[in-house]
Write a protein that holds these residues in place. Structure first.
Motif, PDB file in Angstrom:
ATOM      1  N   THR A  87       0.834  -1.194   0.000  1.00 26.71           N
ATOM      2  CA  THR A  87       0.000   0.000   0.000  1.00 26.71           C
ATOM      3  C   THR A  87       0.870   1.246   0.000  1.00 26.71           C
ATOM      4  N   VAL A 116      -9.866   4.241  -5.296  1.00 27.76           N
ATOM      5  CA  VAL A 116     -10.687   3.037  -5.437  1.00 27.76           C
ATOM      6  C   VAL A 116     -10.024   1.816  -4.791  1.00 27.76           C
ATOM      7  N   PHE A 128      -7.804   1.829  -2.646  1.00 26.34           N
ATOM      8  CA  PHE A 128      -7.637   2.118  -1.223  1.00 26.34           C
ATOM      9  C   PHE A 128      -8.916   1.772  -0.472  1.00 26.34           C
ATOM     10  N   VAL A 129     -10.014   2.239  -1.034  1.00 30.75           N
ATOM     11  CA  VAL A 129     -11.303   1.936  -0.408  1.00 30.75           C
ATOM     12  C   VAL A 129     -11.518   0.430  -0.360  1.00 30.75           C
ATOM     13  N   TYR A 130     -11.142  -0.196  -1.454  1.00 30.06           N
ATOM     14  CA  TYR A 130     -11.308  -1.647  -1.522  1.00 30.06           C
ATOM     15  C   TYR A 130     -10.538  -2.321  -0.405  1.00 30.06           C
ATOM     16  N   GLU A 131      -9.309  -1.922  -0.273  1.00 26.02           N
ATOM     17  CA  GLU A 131      -8.481  -2.537   0.753  1.00 26.02           C
ATOM     18  C   GLU A 131      -9.077  -2.274   2.136  1.00 26.02           C
ATOM     19  N   TRP A 132      -9.526  -1.093   2.310  1.00 22.38           N
ATOM     20  CA  TRP A 132     -10.110  -0.705   3.576  1.00 22.38           C
ATOM     21  C   TRP A 132     -11.282  -1.613   3.893  1.00 22.38           C
ATOM     22  N   ARG A 133     -12.184  -1.703   2.884  1.00 20.93           N
ATOM     23  CA  ARG A 133     -13.394  -2.475   3.126  1.00 20.93           C
ATOM     24  C   ARG A 133     -13.092  -3.959   3.332  1.00 20.93           C
ATOM     25  N   ARG A 134     -12.114  -4.452   2.648  1.00 23.47           N
ATOM     26  CA  ARG A 134     -11.848  -5.869   2.777  1.00 23.47           C
ATOM     27  C   ARG A 134     -10.939  -6.173   3.935  1.00 23.47           C
ATOM     28  N   GLY A 135     -10.682  -5.208   4.761  1.00 26.56           N
ATOM     29  CA  GLY A 135      -9.984  -5.485   6.006  1.00 26.56           C
ATOM     30  C   GLY A 135      -8.487  -5.421   5.900  1.00 26.56           C
ATOM     31  N   GLY A 136      -7.976  -4.853   4.833  1.00 30.97           N
ATOM     32  CA  GLY A 136      -6.528  -4.764   4.709  1.00 30.97           C
ATOM     33  C   GLY A 136      -5.925  -3.730   5.639  1.00 30.97           C
ATOM     34  N   LEU A 137      -6.786  -2.888   6.189  1.00 31.10           N
ATOM     35  CA  LEU A 137      -6.240  -1.835   7.049  1.00 31.10           C
ATOM     36  C   LEU A 137      -6.516  -2.122   8.516  1.00 31.10           C
ATOM     37  N   LEU A 163      -8.887   7.361  -8.918  1.00 33.61           N
ATOM     38  CA  LEU A 163      -8.507   5.990  -9.270  1.00 33.61           C
ATOM     39  C   LEU A 163      -7.649   5.366  -8.179  1.00 33.61           C
TER      40      LEU A 163
END
Lengths: 457, 99, 495, 513, 119
Positions: E67, E105, E107-116, E102
């Motif tokens: 990231t 996107v 980043f949000v994905y990672e956030w939502r999928r628990g990468g953060l 872009l």
């Protein structure tokens, strides 16, 4: 595309931006003198700051602090340094010798470099030579500073890795993760400054703050920078890499003697560095603060005076560091990372877009009222949307949890790659536990999320 | 500006990189060698951009950097994935697919 | 193109926000809708010739033709991706690519019937790259497109549900070698840039004649760029990845990759060599001659000894790359049209063939070993006949699209003066016929193996996809006229 | 627009193939009936077509031409000339006979017989197209496409080694076909260079191709045709295929399908590349002669009936090729006539051999002997068929063989002498075969051999009748053929007229013998 | 180049200082052998031997690193853009906003999928 873009930028300017006015013409002995000056200044300040910190913290805790060595204990840190020098130098047998010895050096050297790019004052005259009170400056000075600062991370990382011991390894990883995370927020906070200054040269930025400090007009950036600067230097309340309770002394666990002192030195110099950078970028650099600057036709902004203002500003910032340490409890690691990634970075991005939009609007000749109107409407819309989306988000998240709770897996002690004991409420993957479904609850959110985490990779 | 020396350097880097890919058995090392190749290309681009007095070469270098970054992300993901499944990052160990 | 990229982006967001149980449906619909919309857009653009995006993208006949074809093929590929029946409720991809094979985590996900949905955004991004690739009008755009199309593919390769290790290994090999090749490409590009002082193909072409004394630089650059592109095509000697990757990747992905990547890569290669380097064709033609011959010969000869059906198809795909290259050396409109047609025809056949492979299964997943295919013609004649049709098309038997493709390609090559290549091509095709026919023999004339594989009954998705492939194969074989006309009209690059 | 007779001629068996394939599985009998019905219908159409053929009319009659692939100048172009008419007749006659002969054989197979009959009709359609095609690419397409049904016919039914034989057959022919493809493309490119891209034969024949190019292209074509019409040394697939396929299938294969090869030589290779044809004629003549002798010698040495007949075919194909490449009207007429006759004779031989094998369940000559006692009709039929292979007057083959050898003597005396040796050898193998199988003491296991049944008689009778009829009244057929041969060889004459008297005279002269 | 030369002086100075200190301390510091001291520190328990080439690094850190790389690249683009902002006008602004979107996107994905999520 590129060709045309390049045309747009104007080929003639390429050559022009490669020089910064007033630099690169010093005789060699002045350079040497400046180098030495910066070096000595940094060492002295380190020695001073360490004692200063101990005294301030002591005062905050109703203690006296160091008071034995030298006048009122002010030579305490010098004595500590000499003592460390004389201690036995241990290289653990599991360590990777070369890297182990190099790591503190790698971490210390870059720390010294940053100051070379910080403007300490305007033009002065040294032995008849007129020169600026700054070692050098380049068109990309800030970028260079960032690069230098981040190369210090290698020191930490390598120290942790080469010690050949679990605690330092984790400590090293943590500190590098921390540093790079906060470096992002830090770098993003600069963008707005560049936007206004139109240059990345430090002296140029100080120049452009003649009218007003960026800390005032770009307050959000400044706040972000202040937070991330603490995170970047691994200082309390973000001093997780050396969290004694968890990791002994982090990456430095296996270090002793002067090598340990090197890390220590680097940390303090870095504190000074980031403070100096903050001063330069947001607090008008060496310029005298407002009431003073008005005195005598700006006489305090000439000659050697500015060095004083500069150091004063840096000291104030250092005091803030110490203040924070004295008053705030340490963050938990996840809270800390959350702050960095989920608050500072998104906020910075939004802020950049906002600032860019505003500046563009101003450049394009839109009046202030119109801007305020648009901003007001946008804010309102944004708030409504965020409200709704958070509401929906909650619903969705609930759904998801429900569906995934069913699949709640037994706690895997090796899930993160390292064995960790189960938290309360988690079941170990013993045969007995496997038959018992863990109770559904918010405790498990993190667990189920992390099972998905890798799908991104 | 004479780009020859830069070009020589770039070529040396590139050769090192390609040699690394071909000779080193560790996937990570091979992968870093690839990055070295990309950076050699960057250097060459920038040198040529100076030579032609144009910016586009430098812009390319920027793009190459992003792409290198994207490659890093993807590559690390794949290598880590393999590493996790078989606890080895050696190219030779990955030999289920044979002629 | 933007539609597809947009869909990719939206797909990622969907992945993030839509709850798991709706994700699959939403993604499939999104992907199909985007591809269809993009196709409509491509058709509407038909005939336009513009250079857009500040000079880096050229929309012209070949670009549009290839974009349209890629879209159609990708559309069919999505059918295969969406297949859920043959894997008992799951699709062919690991529920979570990062989970350890055989781990508890994976077991749970399988039980849950968790579906891998990230394949859709990934493949959308890859399709976007494939569309940009043949349209790229400068070195940079070409490189970016190359990477945009490759990177998602690397990942897709590693996502097989069964035989995970194999799949991951394929992904790693593909990635390492792919990155290696793109390194060559960009380094070569830097040399060409250094020579020409510009990235745009038209300006490079203009510089070819103007500058003398630095041909070494130019040729080295061209050579290295060719390496990068030939790698994507899978031409010998840069083919080593093809069999491994085709075998290891999930078969659906293999189908997608084999059909579409080749298409895009040839498109890009044509633009680079014809538009950008047309002026020095005498310099690069001999190189491609050698590559074409080597590709055909090696592809076929090695294919002879394969016992795995996917590997065999992989080598055959290498050889087909060689056939296309024969036309490539003849730089004229006839050649372009021939290549365009061949690519389209080949795409349908490959898609269909690999899709059939997904259906022949035993306990361990797909039964790809040739011996398991024995007697398939007895057990499920329809499937075997379809596969036989695809094989015959690959062998270039008349009345299939493969024949018309070969005819056009060889005609172009012959006319371009590459008669020796045609002769090699013809001889090699004859050898190729041997192993295609061998499979047919195996399917129809051998007795079924006692514990042979079963043929999974696919859902309407795969059935429809295979049917489209088969119909296209026959239609393009019997009535190739319209597509040929289209290809001929499209066969003009703008500069 | 006139009625598209030729398309109908092709469409009928094609439709039949589809319908037969659609017969539900297990209804083998229905499939057979349907196939036979369509084959007979085709025969009817063929008769109608040939009846409309006007001797002395246009070169290609009943022409049809529709654009197929415009981009490449490919047409669905059909037309019939004398040579084509003769061969169409052969194919149309042979198919129902083969279908009928296959009838019992199919029952002996473990497989569902349906595919065989469907494939038979499909290949008939393709073969007819080949004889009628007036577009080079169309010819090529069917030339290659017919391999597929033939391949399946060999591969699915027959002896234990059938898969090997089928594969060998297919590979040899695909190889030849692909080489020919290169040559086809070469011709096309010539037409592009001439400014009028086209695959139409008429256009291509009008091209002025340089001698050197002609040689290469000619070689490409000839290779394919030589493989198809097995010419030594490209013949090795035929004995295998003949031995392993079912007898009726082998009959169809060598009796009808292989004629496409010799047809290609005379109708395509020679007129398209007259110069090259003349250049290479001596070489090919040598090969043909070798074929004749080699085929005959190996036939003598065979122990397997079907293999023996296969080698006989090779020997006969040698005659046909010889006839074509002496490049005189007499030779060409003889060769074409030979094609028809050889087709009939070979089919008869194979079919009758098939009957024997069905009775005795063995292909080995050694297993037979004295059959003429228990089964005189069978033996008689076999003898007639064999003698027609030997070219005994007044059987049909005699005249054709005579024409060929006479023409050869005029051009290449040595070749003629050697070819005559072939006749002697033919007498040897035919008679010896008959002697070994039919005469002599009746071994115990052959004592109960059935004589020809009703259906078997239906199969054999028309064949033998035709052989005899054509032998006695060759004039009709020869006239038709001659009508086609004259313009074909005219192409050669343009370059260098061979020392020939009027073609018709020669034929008449030959007829008088 | 003149602009960068002074930095080299500073590098040399810093390096000399650091190396000198380290060397001097090893020379003048006492040396008393003690096996326990040379073992790695694990709160007194018997140290677990480390695998060759360092221990395993938790996957989490790779994620962070990846990231980081993405954002770092973003910053590389932001800086020149910011410096030349006034010259680029509306086009530059729109381009950068698109770019940021872009980047956001994934980043949000990672956030939502628990990468953060860190634990």
């Amino acid at each position: 595309m590129t060709t045309r873009l390049a045309d747009q930028l104007g080929r003639a300017e390429i050559q022009a931006v490669e020089q910064v006015e007033g630099f690169g013409a010093d005789p060699w002995w002045i350079i040497a003198l400046k180098c030495l000056g910066i070096f000595v200044l940094l060492l002295l300040m380190t020695l001073f700051v360490i004692v200063f910190e101990r005294k301030v913290v002591a005062r905050m805790q109703h203690r006296i602090g160091p008071n034995r060595v030298g006048p009122k204990g002010w030579l305490q840190s010098l004595a500590d340094g000499v003592k460390l020098m004389l201690k036995e130098d241990i290289v653990p047998k599991a360590a990777d010798r070369v890297v182990y010895i190099l790591a503190p050096i790698i971490s210390a050297v870059p720390a010294f470099l940053v100051f070379g790019l910080i403007p300490l004052g305007p033009e002065v005259s040294i032995f008849g030579e007129t020169t600026r009170l700054q070692l050098t400056d380049t068109p990309v000075a800030v970028l260079l500073i960032l690069a230098i600062a981040s190369s210090g991370v290698y020191g930490l990382m390598l120290a942790g890795w080469s010690s050949g011991s679990p605690y330092p390894l984790l400590g090293g990883l943590r500190s590098s993760a921390q540093v790079i995370s906060y470096e992002l927020a830090m770098s993003l906070s600069f963008v707005a400054v560049f936007l206004f200054a139109g240059t990345m040269s430090t002296s140029g930025i100080v120049e452009s703050q003649e009218r007003i400090w960026y800390a005032l007009i770009l307050a959000p950036s400044f706040v972000v920078y202040m937070v991330s600067m603490v995170g970047e230097t691994n200082r309390a309340p973000f001093d997780l890499p050396e969290a004694e309770g968890e990791l002994v002394a982090g990456f430095g666990t296996e270090y002793s003697s002067i090598k340990y002192a090197m890390f220590f030195l680097a940390e303090y110099i870095n504190m000074i560095n980031v403070s100096a950078l903050a001063t330069t970028l947001f607090l008008g650099g060496w310029r005298a603060p407002w009431p003073l600057s008005a005195i005598g036709d700006g006489m305090f902004n000439e000659g050697w005076w500015p060095l004083l203002w500069f150091l004063a500003k840096v000291l104030v910032l250092l005091f803030v560091f110490i203040w924070l340490r004295g008053t705030l409890p340490r963050f938990r690691y996840d809270q800390f990372m959350k702050l960095g990634w989920k608050v500072l970075i998104p906020f910075s991005l939004a802020w950049i877009v906002l600032v860019g939009g505003l500046r563009l609007a101003m450049n394009e000749g839109v009046t202030r009222q119109q801007i305020f109107l648009v901003v007001g409407i946008a804010l309102a819309v944004f708030m409504v949307i965020s409200f709704i989306s958070s509401w929906i988000g909650e619903r969705v998240r609930d759904d998801e949890e429900e569906s995934e709770d069913a699949a709640e897996k037994p706690f895997d002690p090796f899930a993160g790659g390292h064995p960790v004991p189960p938290l309360p409420g988690q079941q170990g993957s013993t045969p007995v536990a496997a038959t018992v479904g863990p109770p559904a609850g918010s405790d498990h959110t993190d667990e189920s999320d992390s099972s998905e985490e890798g799908t991104r990779a | 500006m004479n780009p020859t020396s830069y070009l020589v350097l770039a070529t040396i880097l590139f050769t090192l990189g390609s040699g690394g890919v071909l000779l080193r058995r560790n996937a990570l090392v091979a992968f870093m060698s690839v990055e070295l190749m990309l950076n050699a290309a960057n250097l060459a681009f920038v040198a040529f951009a100076r030579m032609h007095g144009a910016l586009d070469g430098q812009i390319v270098a920027f793009f190459v950097m992003i792409i290198a970054a994207a490659e890093v992300v993807i590559g690390l993901a794949i290598i880590v994935m393999i590493f996790r499944t078989r606890r080895s990052a050696s190219v030779d160990d990955a030999s289920l697919l044979k002629l | 193109m933007i539609i597809v990229f947009g869909a990719g982006v939206v797909g990622v967001l969907v992945e993030a926000f839509v709850p798991r149980r709706f994700r699959h449906a939403v993604q499939v619909i999104l992907a199909l809708a985007a591809l269809a919309a993009a196709f409509v857009q491509v058709v509407r653009l038909g005939g336009t010739e513009i250079i857009g995006a500040v000079g880096s993208v050229a929309i012209d006949g070949p670009a549009l033709f290839l974009q349209g074809t890629v879209l159609v093929l990708a559309f069919i590929s999505m059918f295969f991706f969406a297949e859920r029946r043959i894997e008992a409720g799951g699709n062919a991809f690991a529920p979570a690519a990062s989970s350890l094979p055989g781990s508890e985590e994976e077991r749970v996900l399988v039980q849950q019937r968790a579906l891998q949905t990230e394949i859709y955004p990934l493949s959308m991004l890859a399709v976007g790259g494939m569309m940009l690739f043949p349209a790229a009008n400068d070195l940079l755009a070409m490189f970016v497109a190359l990477e945009v199309l490759s990177l998602p593919l690397y990942i897709l390769c590693g996502m097989a549900r069964r035989r995970r290790l194999l799949s991951q290994e394929a992904a790693m090999k593909y990635f390492l070698l792919g990155a290696f090749a793109s390194g060559f490409f960009i380094f070569g590009a830097s040399f060409v840039y250094g020579f020409a002082g510009s990235l745009e193909f038209a300006e490079i072409d203009a510089a070819l004649g103007a500058r003398v004394g630095q041909e070494g630089l130019l040729l080295a650059g061209v050579g290295m760029m060719a390496v990068g592109l030939l790698f994507k095509i899978g031409a010998v000697p840069f083919h080593a990845w093809t069999p491994d990757v085709y075998q290891g990747a999930p078969t659906q992905v293999t189908a997608f990759m084999a059909a579409c990547t080749k298409l895009a890569a040839f498109g890009a290669m044509m633009r680079l060599f014809y538009v950008g380097l047309g002026g020095i064709r005498t310099d690069w033609q001999p190189m491609l001659w050698a590559v074409a011959i080597a590709t055909m010969v090696v592809g076929i000869v090695v294919a002879l000894s394969q016992t795995d059906i996917k590997r065999m198809l992989a080598y055959s795909s290498i050889a087909h790359g060689g056939f296309i290259l024969t036309a490539f050396v003849a730089v004229d409109e006839l050649a372009i049209a021939a290549i365009l047609f061949y690519l389209a025809a080949y795409g349908f056949v490959t898609l269909g063939a690999f899709a059939v492979v997904t259906l022949v299964r035993d306990a361990g997943g797909e039964a790809t070993h040739l011996s398991k295919w024995a007697g398939l013609g007895r057990r499920s004649p329809l499937l075997a006949a379809t596969f036989g049709l695809f094989l015959l098309a690959l062998a270039g038997i008349p009345l299939t699209s493969g024949f018309v493709g070969k005819l056009t390609v060889f005609t172009a090559a012959f006319q371009g003066g590459a008669m020796p290549l045609v002769i090699v091509g013809v001889l090699v095709s004859a050898v190729a016929a041997f192993f295609y026919v061998r499979v047919i023999v195996l399917m129809f004339f051998s007795d079924p193996a006692p514990e042979g594989p079963t043929v999974a009954v696919p859902s309407v998705w795969t059935t429809a996809g295979i049917a489209v492939g088969a119909v296209a194969t026959i239609v393009l074989g019997v009535l190739p006229g319209p597509l040929l006309d289209l290809a001929e009209q499209a066969a003009l690059f703008i500069r | 627009m006139t009625f598209p007779w030729l398309t109908t001629l092709i469409a009928v068996p094609a439709l039949g193939a589809v319908l037969t394939a659609l017969v539900p599985a297990g209804r083998g009998r229905l499939a057979k009936q349907s196939a036979l019905a369509f084959a007979l219908l085709t025969l009817g159409v063929a008769v109608a077509v040939i009846a409309q053929f006007e001797i002395g009319g246009d070169r290609y009659q009943l022409g049809e031409q529709y654009t197929w692939i415009d981009a490449l100048g490919i047409h669905w172009a059909l037309g019939i000339d004398g040579i084509g008419a003769a061969l169409v007749g052969l194919a149309a006659v042979a198919t129902p006979i083969v279908a009928l002969a296959m009838w019992p054989e199919a029952d002996a197979e473990r497989r569902d017989p349906k595919p065989f009959f469907a494939l038979l009709l499909a290949s008939e359609a393709l073969i007819l197209t080949a004889f009628l095609a007036k577009d080079l690419l169309l010819f090529y397409v069917v030339f290659e496409a017919m391999l597929i049904p033939l391949y399946f016919m060999i591969g699915m039914y027959g002896g234990p080694q059938r898969r090997y034989a089928a594969l060998k057959f297919l590979l040899y022919n695909i190889f030849g076909g692909l080489v020919m493809l290169a040559a086809v493309i070469g011709v096309y490119v010539q037409s592009i260079d001439a400014g009028a891209p086209s695959f139409l034969l008429m256009d291509l024949m009008a091209l002025d191709i340089s001698a050197n190019a002609q040689r290469w292209l000619f070689l490409g074509f000839m290779l394919a045709f030589a493989i198809k019409a097995p010419l030594w040394p490209f013949h090795t697939w035929l004995p295998d295929a003949a031995a392993e396929a079912t007898p009726s299938n082998a009959a169809f294969l060598s009796g009808v399908a292989d004629k496409v090869g010799t047809f290609g030589m005379i109708a395509l290779a020679v007129p398209l590349f007259p110069v090259a044809a003349q250049d290479f004629a001596p070489v090919i003549v040598v090969l043909a002669v070798v074929s004749i002798v080699y085929g005959a010698l190996l036939a003598i040495g065979q122990t397997d009936i079907k293999r023996l007949i296969g080698y006989v075919s090779i020997s006969h194909f040698g005659f046909i090729v010889l006839g074509i490449f002496v490049l005189t009207g007499r030779g060409a007429t003889g060769a074409t006539f030979y094609m028809v006759n050889h087709g009939l004779a070979t089919i008869a031989l194979f079919v009758i051999a098939g009957f024997m094998i069905a009775r005795r369940q063995s292909r080995m000559i050694a297993d037979y002997g004295g059959i003429q006692k228990p089964a005189p009709k069978l033996a008689g039929a076999f003898l007639i068929a064999g003698l027609s292979g030997l070219a005994l007057p007044p059987l049909a083959t005699f005249l054709s063989e005579f024409l060929v050898i006479a023409a050869t003597f005029e051009q290449y005396r040595a070749a003629g002498v050697i070819a005559t040796v072939g006749i002697v050898l033919a007498a040897l193998y035919v008679l010896w075969l008959y002697q070994r199988t039919m005469t002599g003491p009746v071994p115990e296991e052959n004592a109960g051999t059935r004589d020809l049944g009703r259906r078997e008689t239906m199969v054999v009778a028309p064949l033998l009748a035709l052989i005899l009829a054509i032998g006695v009244f060759p004039r009709t057929v020869v006239d038709v053929i001659d009508d086609g041969v004259a313009p074909t060889l005219a192409e050669v004459d343009v370059e260098s007229p061979p020392p020939v008297v009027s073609v018709t005279d020669l034929v008449v002269e030959g007829n008088d013998h | 180049m003149d602009l960068y030369a002074p930095m080299i002086g500073l590098i040399i100075l810093g390096a000399v200082f650091a190396v000198f200190s380290v060397v001097v301390s090893t020379v003048i510091g006492p040396k008393r052998y003690n096996r326990a001291r040379l073992d790695s520190y694990e709160c007194g328990i018997e140290p677990t031997p480390q695998p060759v080439g360092g221990g395993r690094i938790p996957i989490k850190y790779y994620l962070t690193a990846m990231t980081f790389i993405i954002f770092d690249i973003e910053i590389i683009f932001l800086y020149p853009w910011a410096v030349r902002f006034d010259h680029l006008g509306v086009f530059g602004f729109v381009a950068m906003v698109t770019f940021l979107f872009l980047i956001t996107v994934p980043f949000v994905y990672e956030w939502r999928r628990g990468g953060l999520e860190w634990d």
